[in-house]
Scaffold this motif. Structure first.
Motif, PDB file in Angstrom:
ATOM      1  N   LEU A  27      10.318   9.066  89.975  1.00 13.28           N
ATOM      2  CA  LEU A  27       9.993   8.027  90.948  1.00 13.28           C
ATOM      3  C   LEU A  27       9.719   6.728  90.268  1.00 13.28           C
ATOM      4  N   GLU A  28       8.889   7.167  89.086  1.00 18.38           N
ATOM      5  CA  GLU A  28       8.253   5.512  88.334  1.00 18.38           C
ATOM      6  C   GLU A  28       9.530   5.309  87.320  1.00 18.38           C
ATOM      7  N   ALA A  29      10.237   6.332  86.883  1.00 18.31           N
ATOM      8  CA  ALA A  29      11.127   5.957  85.772  1.00 18.31           C
ATOM      9  C   ALA A  29      12.518   5.555  86.054  1.00 18.31           C
ATOM     10  N   LYS A  30      12.844   6.145  87.282  1.00 19.38           N
ATOM     11  CA  LYS A  30      14.295   5.951  87.868  1.00 19.38           C
ATOM     12  C   LYS A  30      14.766   4.440  87.893  1.00 19.38           C
ATOM     13  N   GLN A  31      15.962   3.914  87.282  1.00 22.15           N
ATOM     14  CA  GLN A  31      16.280   2.778  87.474  1.00 22.15           C
ATOM     15  C   GLN A  31      17.290   2.403  88.724  1.00 22.15           C
ATOM     16  N   PRO A  32      17.593   1.584  89.256  1.00 23.58           N
ATOM     17  CA  PRO A  32      18.253   1.581  90.729  1.00 23.58           C
ATOM     18  C   PRO A  32      19.909   1.899  90.106  1.00 23.58           C
ATOM     19  N   ASN A  33      20.298   2.730  91.165  1.00 20.77           N
ATOM     20  CA  ASN A  33      21.622   3.465  90.887  1.00 20.77           C
ATOM     21  C   ASN A  33      21.582   4.491  89.865  1.00 20.77           C
ATOM     22  N   SER A  83      22.935   4.765  81.970  1.00 20.53           N
ATOM     23  CA  SER A  83      22.023   6.119  81.396  1.00 20.53           C
ATOM     24  C   SER A  83      22.059   6.885  82.771  1.00 20.53           C
ATOM     25  N   VAL A  84      21.775   8.258  82.491  1.00 15.88           N
ATOM     26  CA  VAL A  84      21.527   9.064  83.429  1.00 15.88           C
ATOM     27  C   VAL A  84      19.959   9.803  83.146  1.00 15.88           C
ATOM     28  N   LEU A  85      19.471  10.451  84.283  1.00 11.51           N
ATOM     29  CA  LEU A  85      18.022  11.099  83.935  1.00 11.51           C
ATOM     30  C   LEU A  85      18.641  12.565  83.905  1.00 11.51           C
ATOM     31  N   LEU A  86      18.294  13.530  83.079  1.00  7.94           N
ATOM     32  CA  LEU A  86      18.511  14.803  83.022  1.00  7.94           C
ATOM     33  C   LEU A  86      17.176  15.707  83.196  1.00  7.94           C
ATOM     34  N   LEU A  87      17.268  16.653  84.147  1.00  5.79           N
ATOM     35  CA  LEU A  87      16.286  17.464  84.329  1.00  5.79           C
ATOM     36  C   LEU A  87      16.653  18.784  84.133  1.00  5.79           C
ATOM     37  N   ALA A  88      16.305  19.590  82.927  1.00  2.00           N
ATOM     38  CA  ALA A  88      16.685  20.874  82.669  1.00  2.00           C
ATOM     39  C   ALA A  88      15.566  21.692  82.159  1.00  2.00           C
ATOM     40  N   GLU A  89      15.894  23.052  82.101  1.00  2.00           N
ATOM     41  CA  GLU A  89      15.095  23.921  81.428  1.00  2.00           C
ATOM     42  C   GLU A  89      15.100  23.742  80.152  1.00  2.00           C
ATOM     43  N   TYR A 142      18.983  10.678  73.310  1.00  2.00           N
ATOM     44  CA  TYR A 142      18.126  10.770  74.343  1.00  2.00           C
ATOM     45  C   TYR A 142      16.692  10.380  74.122  1.00  2.00           C
ATOM     46  N   LYS A 143      15.978  10.181  75.307  1.00  3.70           N
ATOM     47  CA  LYS A 143      14.653   9.462  75.280  1.00  3.70           C
ATOM     48  C   LYS A 143      13.948  10.660  75.990  1.00  3.70           C
ATOM     49  N   ASN A 144      12.915  11.313  75.466  1.00  4.89           N
ATOM     50  CA  ASN A 144      12.165  12.069  76.256  1.00  4.89           C
ATOM     51  C   ASN A 144      11.070  11.494  77.041  1.00  4.89           C
ATOM     52  N   LEU A 145      11.261  11.811  78.577  1.00  8.09           N
ATOM     53  CA  LEU A 145      10.086  11.179  79.435  1.00  8.09           C
ATOM     54  C   LEU A 145       8.979  11.929  79.642  1.00  8.09           C
ATOM     55  N   SER A 146       9.193  13.185  79.681  1.00  8.31           N
ATOM     56  CA  SER A 146       8.014  14.207  80.331  1.00  8.31           C
ATOM     57  C   SER A 146       8.586  15.798  80.001  1.00  8.31           C
ATOM     58  N   THR A 147       7.651  16.448  79.570  1.00 11.73           N
ATOM     59  CA  THR A 147       7.839  17.676  79.745  1.00 11.73           C
ATOM     60  C   THR A 147       6.699  18.554  80.464  1.00 11.73           C
ATOM     61  N   LYS A 148       7.095  19.234  81.380  1.00  6.83           N
ATOM     62  CA  LYS A 148       6.102  20.162  82.174  1.00  6.83           C
ATOM     63  C   LYS A 148       6.534  21.483  82.223  1.00  6.83           C
ATOM     64  N   VAL A 185      14.400  13.857  80.534  1.00  6.57           N
ATOM     65  CA  VAL A 185      15.011  13.133  79.542  1.00  6.57           C
ATOM     66  C   VAL A 185      15.903  12.070  80.206  1.00  6.57           C
ATOM     67  N   ARG A 186      16.046  10.872  79.407  1.00  2.00           N
ATOM     68  CA  ARG A 186      17.039   9.966  79.856  1.00  2.00           C
ATOM     69  C   ARG A 186      17.920   9.976  78.837  1.00  2.00           C
ATOM     70  N   VAL A 187      19.508   9.745  79.261  1.00  2.00           N
ATOM     71  CA  VAL A 187      20.354   9.971  78.190  1.00  2.00           C
ATOM     72  C   VAL A 187      21.228   8.709  78.181  1.00  2.00           C
ATOM     73  N   PRO A 188      21.347   7.943  77.426  1.00  7.43           N
ATOM     74  CA  PRO A 188      21.900   6.563  77.267  1.00  7.43           C
ATOM     75  C   PRO A 188      23.503   6.726  77.093  1.00  7.43           C
ATOM     76  N   PHE A 189      24.678   6.120  77.805  1.00  5.32           N
ATOM     77  CA  PHE A 189      25.933   6.311  77.656  1.00  5.32           C
ATOM     78  C   PHE A 189      26.148   5.995  76.553  1.00  5.32           C
ATOM     79  N   LYS A 190      25.933   4.913  75.715  1.00  8.76           N
ATOM     80  CA  LYS A 190      26.158   4.594  74.688  1.00  8.76           C
ATOM     81  C   LYS A 190      26.298   5.454  73.394  1.00  8.76           C
ATOM     82  N   LYS A 191      25.382   6.511  73.401  1.00  9.03           N
ATOM     83  CA  LYS A 191      25.074   7.350  72.401  1.00  9.03           C
ATOM     84  C   LYS A 191      26.098   8.728  72.740  1.00  9.03           C
ATOM     85  N   MET A 192      26.623   8.365  74.025  1.00 12.40           N
ATOM     86  CA  MET A 192      27.628   9.605  74.329  1.00 12.40           C
ATOM     87  C   MET A 192      29.041   9.382  74.332  1.00 12.40           C
TER      88      MET A 192
END
Length: 648
Positions: free
Chosen positions: A549-555, A601-607, A621-627, A633-640
C-alpha cells in the motif's frame, strides 16, 4: 453417600427455585447462553487475521459489494465470483457498514448464526422436556434445565462448530438457517403455537388440589383454523429460513431439509396430514418470493455464465464428480464426525441405540412432541447419508448434522438428570426406554480409550502433521510452544477422571468432565494455537500488504508468483495477477516492458524459492521487504527489456 444426596438435594432445590420464578429462570438461561456463546464464538473472534485461502475470498467479495454498491454480482480480484449466492456477502457488507472493514465484521455473521441456532435449540429442548413433564404429571426442573444446558454446550463447544462459527465463510450461515428451519418445523409439527413465551414460567397442572406442579408455563394452543390462509408461526419461520438457506448455498438449502422432513413424515405416517397443516403451496410461494428475485437478477445480468458456473459446476458437479481434488474414501465422514464432534461423538452409537428408531409402530403411537429424538435421528442420518453418496467430500459439508448430534447425546443423558423427588400420579410410557447401565458403561470406557488416544496423538502431533511451506521450521516452533504437552495433559487427566467416575458409578458427571476438558482445550490450546498460526503464517502477508500500500505507484501492477494468497487482495485493496511459474513471470514482465507502460516497473511478491528460480541479478530489481517465506521486490522494465534469462 449422605454427602452425595445432600449435593443432589441442594441442586434440586436450586433448580426448583429457578423454575418457580419466571424472571430468574429467564435470567439464568440467558446468562448461560451468553457464557457458552462467548467462549465458543465471541472470544478473540476478530483478533487474528483472515486465514488463507477461502476466508479472504468471501471477505473481499463482500468488501467489493460494500465499496461499489453492486449488491447483485459478487466480484473478487476483478473477476465474478459465482461460488456461493449473495446472503453471506450481504451480511458481511452490512457488518462492514456497522463496525468497519475488519476481521470482526467478516466473522460476525457466522458467529451470530451459530449463537442464534444454539439459543433456539435450548428453547426447543426446554419446551420438549416440559411437555414431557406435563404429559407424565411430574415435576423435574433439574432434569429439564441440566439437559438444556448440556445440549446448548454440546452444540456450541465442539471442534466442527467452533471452527466454522469463527470463520467468515458461508458454511455456518447455511447451518444456522437450515438447522433453525428444522427446529421450527418440529415446533410447528408438535403444535407449539400461541403467545410465543419462552416457556420458563410456572403453572399448575392436573386437577385443583392435586398438589402437582409443572414449572413450565404453556401458552394455550389455539385449535388450528383449517380455513386460515397461513400456517402457524413456526411453519412460517421454517419457510423463511429455508429461503435464507437457498440464498446462502443454493439448492442444497431446500433439498436437505426437504429430504429430512419427507423421510420423517413418511416414517411416522403423517405426510398428508402435516402437508395440509403446513399449507405447502403458500410455503412454496413464500420461499420463491424471498429467494428467487436475487437469482433472477444475477442470471439476467450474467446469463449462462452464472447458470453454468453455479448450478452446473458448484452444485451438480460437486455431487457427481470430484471437484478441486476434494476426494476421500467412503469412511471419510465417519472420521469427520468422530473428530469434529469430539469428545462426545463416542456416545452417538448409544444415543441412537437408545432411541430404537426401528420400532416404527411404537413411534407412530406416541404423541407428536415425543418424536423429537426420532426427528433428530432422521436429521442426522439424512445429512450423513447424502454427503457419503456425494463424490466431492469436504469436512464442512456435514456441519449441519452437528446440532442433531448434540440433541441426540443430550437426550441420552437426560435420563441421568432425574430429580431426587419426582412425584408421579399418572404413569405414561416414555417415548424411549431408560438407558441401560451396560450400554452407558461400554460407551464410557470407549470414551476413556478415545481420550487416551487423543492425548497420545496430540503429544506426538509433530510426527503426524505435514509441513507448511509458509513456515520453514513449523515442527520445531510447535514443539517449543509447549502446546502439544498442554493438550496431552488435558485429555489424559480427563480420561483418568472419566475412568474414576465409571468405577464409582457416578454416570451423570461424565459428560460434564468431557465438556470441561474441551473448554480447557479451547482456552489453553486452540486459542494460543490460532495466534501462533496467525503470527507465523498470516502476519507476514499482512505486513507485506501494508508495504505494498505504501510502495505501490499509480497503475503499477502487482504479480504474485508461485502461490495464491487471497488475503493480500483484501488487505492491500489491489488487483493481483497470479502467475504460477518463474518463466511465466519473466515473460510477462518482458512483454509489459515492451509495451512501454507507465509506471515502468512491476511489484513482484514471491516465495523465496520461486524468486531465486527467476535468476534475477541484484541490479535487476529493488528489494522492498522480506517477511517470513516471502519476498517483495520492484522490477524496473528497463532492466528487463533486452535481458536473456535462463530458467533452471
Amino acid at each position: 453417600m449422605r454427602m452425595k444426596l445432600s449435593v443432589k438435594h441442594t441442586v434440586d432445590r436450586w433448580f426448583n427455585k429457578i423454575a418457580k420464578n419466571p424472571a430468574l429462570s429467564l435470567t439464568v438461561s440467558i446468562l448461560w447462553l451468553i457464557v457458552v456463546g462467548w467462549v465458543a464464538f465471541g472470544w478473540n473472534l476478530g483478533n487474528t487475521g483472515l486465514i488463507d485461502e477461502t476466508e479472504p475470498l468471501f471477505a473481499e467479495a463482500s468488501r467489493q459489494m460494500y465499496v461499489t454498491g453492486d449488491w447483485i454480482t459478487p466480484f473478487f480480484n476483478g473477476d465474478t465470483r459465482f461460488d456461493k449466492p449473495a446472503l453471506i456477502y450481504w451480511c458481511q457488507a452490512i457488518a462492514y457498514h456497522l463496525i468497519g472493514v475488519n476481521e470482526w465484521a467478516v466473522r460476525l455473521p457466522s458467529a451470530i448464526a451459530a449463537f442464534g441456532l444454539v439459543c433456539l435449540a435450548f428453547y426447543t429442548i426446554q419446551w420438549y422436556l416440559a411437555k414431557q413433564d406435563e404429559l407424565e404429571q411430574v415435576s423435574r426442573p433439574t432434569r429439564r434445565y441440566l439437559t438444556s444446558f448440556i445440549a446448548a454446550a454440546l452444540m456450541a463447544l465442539n471442534p466442527e462448530t467452533i471452527i466454522w462459527a469463527r470463520t467468515g465463510v458461508s458454511d455456518m450461515l447455511l447451518t444456522g438457517c437450515m438447522a433453525s428451519a428444522l427446529l421450527c418445523f418440529f415446533l410447528g409439527y408438535a403444535g407449539k403455537e400461541g403467545t410465543g413465551d419462552w416457556g420458563l414460567g410456572t403453572r399448575k397442572l392436573g386437577t385443583e388440589g392435586s398438589g402437582l406442579r409443572s414449572e413450565e408455563k404453556f401458552s394455550q394452543s389455539p385449535i388450528p383454523n383449517p380455513q386460515s390462509l397461513f400456517p402457524n408461526k413456526w411453519y412460517l419461520a421454517f419457510y423463511v429460513l429455508i429461503a435464507g438457506a437457498i440464498l446462502t448455498k443454493g439448492p442444497v438449502g431446500i433439498v436437505l431439509p426437504g429430504l429430512i422432513v419427507a423421510a420423517f413424515l413418511l416414517y411416522v405416517g403423517k405426510v398428508r396430514e402435516v402437508l395440509r397443516e403446513m399449507h405447502l403451496l403458500v410455503g412454496i410461494l413464500i420461499i420463491l418470493a424471498l429467494s428467487v428475485p436475487w437469482y433472477a437478477l444475477v442470471i439476467w445480468r450474467n446469463g449462462w455464465n452464472y447458470i453454468n458456473s453455479f448450478f452446473g459446476y458448484h452444485n451438480l458437479e460437486r455431487f457427481t464428480e470430484v471437484v478441486n481434488g476434494h476426494s476421500a474414501p467412503w469412511y471419510f465422514y465417519f472420521l469427520v464426525v468422530l473428530l469434529g464432534f469430539a469428545p462426545y461423538s463416542v456416545y452417538l452409537p448409544a444415543s441412537i441405540i437408545k432411541l430404537k428408531f426401528w420400532q416404527r409402530s411404537h413411534w407412530r403411537s406416541v404423541e407428536r412432541f415425543q418424536q423429537f429424538g426420532l426427528f433428530a435421528w432422521f436429521w442426522f442420518a439424512s445429512i450423513f447419508s447424502f454427503f457419503c453418496i456425494a463424490v466431492t467430500k469436504l469436512p464442512s459439508y456435514v456441519l449441519p448434522l452437528m446440532p442433531a448430534a448434540a440433541i441426540l447425546v443430550a437426550l441420552l443423558w437426560s435420563d441421568l438428570f432425574s430429580d431426587t423427588e419426582t412425584r408421579q400420579t399418572i404413569p405414561s410410557p416414555s417415548p424411549t426406554l431408560p438407558i441401560s447401565a451396560s450400554l452407558l458403561r461400554i460407551s464410557g470406557w470407549v470414551n476413556v480409550v478415545f481420550l487416551s488416544i487423543l492425548a497420545t496423538a496430540l503429544l506426538n502431533i509433530t510426527q503426524i502433521l505435514g509441513t507448511d511451506p509458509a513456515i520453514s521450521n513449523f515442527h520445531e516452533l510447535i514443539q517449543k510452544s509447549g502446546l502439544p504437552v498442554i493438550a496431552g495433559i488435558i485429555w489424559l487427566v480427563s480420561a483418568v477422571l472419566v475412568a474414576g467416575l465409571l468405577l464409582s458409578r457416578r454416570w451423570n458427571y461424565i459428560i460434564s468432565i468431557n465438556l470441561i476438558a474441551f473448554v480447557a482445550f479451547v482456552i489453553f490450546v486452540l486459542t494460543p494455537a490460532s495466534f501462533f498460526i496467525d503470527r507465523e503464517r498470516q502476519l507476514p502477508l499482512r505486513e507485506l500488504s501494508a508495504v505494498i500500500l505504501e510502495a505501490k505507484q499509480p497503475n503499477e501492477e502487482l504479480i504474485m508468483l508461485g502461490f495464491k494468497k487471497p488475503s493480500v487482495v483484501f488487505y492491500s485493496h489491489i488487483h493481483v495477477n497470479y502467475l504460477k511459474f518463474p518463466q511465466e513471470a519473466v515473460e510477462h514482465i518482458k512483454n509489459q516492458a515492451a509495451k512501454g507502460l507507465k509506471p515502468s516497473s512491476v511489484l513482484l511478491l514471491a516465495e523465496q524459492k520461486k524468486f531465486l528460480q527467476m535468476d534475477l541479478q541484484p541490479d535487476d530489481y529493488k528489494n522492498l521487504s522480506t517477511k517470513g517465506a516471502y519476498n517483495l521486490v520492484r522490477v524496473p522494465f528497463k532492466k528487463m527489456k533486452n535481458q536473456k534469462i535462463d530458467i533452471s
